[in-house]
Design a protein around this motif. Structure first.
Motif, PDB file in Angstrom:
ATOM      1  N   GLU A  74     -10.243 -14.498 -11.762  1.00 29.80           N
ATOM      2  CA  GLU A  74      -9.988 -15.510 -10.733  1.00 29.80           C
ATOM      3  C   GLU A  74     -11.266 -15.945 -10.024  1.00 29.80           C
ATOM      4  O   GLU A  74     -11.223 -16.756  -9.105  1.00 29.80           O
ATOM      5  CB  GLU A  74      -8.999 -14.972  -9.700  1.00 29.80           C
ATOM      6  CG  GLU A  74      -7.597 -14.754 -10.227  1.00 29.80           C
ATOM      7  CD  GLU A  74      -6.651 -14.214  -9.160  1.00 29.80           C
ATOM      8  OE1 GLU A  74      -7.112 -13.993  -8.007  1.00 29.80           O
ATOM      9  OE2 GLU A  74      -5.462 -14.004  -9.474  1.00 29.80           O
TER      10      GLU A  74
ATOM     11  N   TYR B  66      -0.158 -10.386 -12.654  1.00 26.94           N
ATOM     12  CA  TYR B  66      -0.479 -11.549 -11.821  1.00 26.94           C
ATOM     13  C   TYR B  66       0.438 -11.595 -10.598  1.00 26.94           C
ATOM     14  O   TYR B  66      -0.003 -11.908  -9.485  1.00 26.94           O
ATOM     15  CB  TYR B  66      -0.340 -12.843 -12.622  1.00 26.94           C
ATOM     16  CG  TYR B  66      -1.537 -13.187 -13.478  1.00 26.94           C
ATOM     17  CD1 TYR B  66      -2.754 -13.556 -12.903  1.00 26.94           C
ATOM     18  CD2 TYR B  66      -1.449 -13.173 -14.868  1.00 26.94           C
ATOM     19  CE1 TYR B  66      -3.844 -13.887 -13.689  1.00 26.94           C
ATOM     20  CE2 TYR B  66      -2.544 -13.499 -15.667  1.00 26.94           C
ATOM     21  CZ  TYR B  66      -3.741 -13.856 -15.064  1.00 26.94           C
ATOM     22  OH  TYR B  66      -4.826 -14.184 -15.849  1.00 26.94           O
ATOM     23  N   GLU B  67       1.728 -11.300 -10.812  1.00 24.03           N
ATOM     24  CA  GLU B  67       2.676 -11.291  -9.694  1.00 24.03           C
ATOM     25  C   GLU B  67       2.323 -10.191  -8.694  1.00 24.03           C
ATOM     26  O   GLU B  67       2.386 -10.391  -7.479  1.00 24.03           O
ATOM     27  CB  GLU B  67       4.095 -11.101 -10.219  1.00 24.03           C
ATOM     28  CG  GLU B  67       4.684 -12.356 -10.846  1.00 24.03           C
ATOM     29  CD  GLU B  67       4.768 -13.492  -9.842  1.00 24.03           C
ATOM     30  OE1 GLU B  67       5.345 -13.296  -8.751  1.00 24.03           O
ATOM     31  OE2 GLU B  67       4.224 -14.580 -10.124  1.00 24.03           O
TER      32      GLU B  67
ATOM     33  N   ARG C 130      -0.684 -11.287  -6.664  1.00 24.73           N
ATOM     34  CA  ARG C 130      -0.306 -12.278  -5.656  1.00 24.73           C
ATOM     35  C   ARG C 130       0.298 -11.584  -4.432  1.00 24.73           C
ATOM     36  O   ARG C 130      -0.070 -11.883  -3.290  1.00 24.73           O
ATOM     37  CB  ARG C 130       0.707 -13.269  -6.251  1.00 24.73           C
ATOM     38  CG  ARG C 130       1.187 -14.323  -5.260  1.00 24.73           C
ATOM     39  CD  ARG C 130       2.341 -15.131  -5.812  1.00 24.73           C
ATOM     40  NE  ARG C 130       3.482 -14.295  -6.157  1.00 24.73           N
ATOM     41  CZ  ARG C 130       4.343 -13.800  -5.269  1.00 24.73           C
ATOM     42  NH1 ARG C 130       4.182 -14.033  -3.965  1.00 24.73           N
ATOM     43  NH2 ARG C 130       5.367 -13.058  -5.665  1.00 24.73           N
TER      44      ARG C 130
ATOM     45  N   LYS D 169      -2.460  -9.549  -2.496  1.00 27.64           N
ATOM     46  CA  LYS D 169      -3.333 -10.392  -1.671  1.00 27.64           C
ATOM     47  C   LYS D 169      -2.605 -10.893  -0.430  1.00 27.64           C
ATOM     48  O   LYS D 169      -3.191 -10.983   0.648  1.00 27.64           O
ATOM     49  CB  LYS D 169      -3.872 -11.561  -2.506  1.00 27.64           C
ATOM     50  CG  LYS D 169      -4.886 -11.123  -3.543  1.00 27.64           C
ATOM     51  CD  LYS D 169      -5.647 -12.282  -4.153  1.00 27.64           C
ATOM     52  CE  LYS D 169      -4.762 -13.162  -4.985  1.00 27.64           C
ATOM     53  NZ  LYS D 169      -5.540 -14.207  -5.698  1.00 27.64           N
ATOM     54  N   GLU D 170      -1.329 -11.198  -0.564  1.00 31.45           N
ATOM     55  CA  GLU D 170      -0.537 -11.625   0.594  1.00 31.45           C
ATOM     56  C   GLU D 170      -0.448 -10.511   1.632  1.00 31.45           C
ATOM     57  O   GLU D 170      -0.606 -10.754   2.833  1.00 31.45           O
ATOM     58  CB  GLU D 170       0.872 -12.029   0.149  1.00 31.45           C
ATOM     59  CG  GLU D 170       0.941 -13.375  -0.550  1.00 31.45           C
ATOM     60  CD  GLU D 170       2.356 -13.716  -0.982  1.00 31.45           C
ATOM     61  OE1 GLU D 170       3.265 -12.881  -0.744  1.00 31.45           O
ATOM     62  OE2 GLU D 170       2.561 -14.805  -1.557  1.00 31.45           O
TER      63      GLU D 170
END
Length: 261
Positions: A30, A247-248, A251, A254-255
């Motif tokens: 990323e 990937y999920e 995500r 990071k949230e």
């Protein structure tokens, strides 16, 4: 300054190293600068990311880094964005070194944190893969971390280990060595959705730990096993199907990190 995340549980074979490796790899894809720290004397993260024998790194590992309290000479580039602080089996001498050589020179629990502090502002993420125990390696790994990810394989022994690990994290690490550490969450891994036992343990964990559980569940896939032989790839349909769950997870991770800062 980078975010340091430690992956652990005192139970082996639960997907901890695989998750640490793939998380490091995908974050680097990323465009993030990532340092993967292998703090397990088995050296599996080192093998996974470098695709080299761990003894290729003898005397160029995290053990030498902690002895010098400086990670810089021992960091090995994997790609432009992904770097590795490797390990091999001499890291098993770390507890003895702490007590026989380092005692009296500083805090035994903060050696890794001080070692990584030298480079922390050079990375967006530092990922620490820890061994399956609650000894000096894990104490140092969690003391060096901003966030902890607890691994949960959907089988009884690992489920039973989670409660003890959380107690160790909160009553031990947070209370005594690292008051700022945040529990990012509990990640279910290596789950076989076809079995009733896996489903039952996962439901039991969600009921007990509620919002501490990541929504993402890492399921068993044969392609993930193959990466230990072929190296990490994201080219084919099979790759993408295997990696979508990571990937999920990233995500969500990071949230959670963003919300707590």
């Amino acid at each position: 300054m980078g975010v340091t995340i430690a992956f652990g549980i005192q139970k082996g074979g639960v997907g901890k190293t695989t998750t640490s490796a793939i998380t490091s790899y995908l974050l680097s894809r990323e465009g993030k600068k990532v340092l993967a720290v292998d703090f397990d004397s088995q050296g599996n993260l080192t093998q996974f990311l470098s695709m080299r024998n761990i003894y290729d790194f003898t005397k160029q590992t995290v053990l030498e880094a902690v002895k010098e309290q400086d990670a810089r000479p021992y960091i090995h580039p994997i790609t432009e964005n992904l770097h590795l602080l490797p390990a091999e089996d001499f890291l098993s001498y770390f507890p003895a070194w702490l007590r026989d050589t380092y005692r009296g020179k500083g805090d035994l629990n903060t050696v890794l944190r001080e070692t990584l502090a030298v480079v922390k502002d050079q990375y967006d993420y530092i990922i620490i893969d820890m061994p399956p125990n609650l000894g000096d390696h894990t104490i140092n790994g969690l003391t060096a971390a901003d966030y902890a990810v607890v691994m949960l394989q959907s089988e009884k022994f690992c489920y039973d280990a989670v409660d003890r690990y959380l107690e160790f994290l909160i009553d031990g690490i947070k209370a005594k060595t690292n008051p700022d550490i945040v529990l990012a969450g509990i990640l279910a891994s290596m789950t076989d959705s076809r079995t009733a036992l896996d489903h039952s343990i996962l439901e039991q964990a969600r009921e007990e730990y509620q919002d501490l559980m990541f929504d993402t569940v890492i399921k068993r896939r044969s392609r993930i096993k193959e990466y230990a032989v072929t190296g990490l790839q994201d080219h084919t349909k099979s790759d993408k199907e295997a990696l979508v769950q990571y990937y999920e997870f990233i995500r969500e991770l990071k949230e959670r990190v963003h919300q707590s800062r």
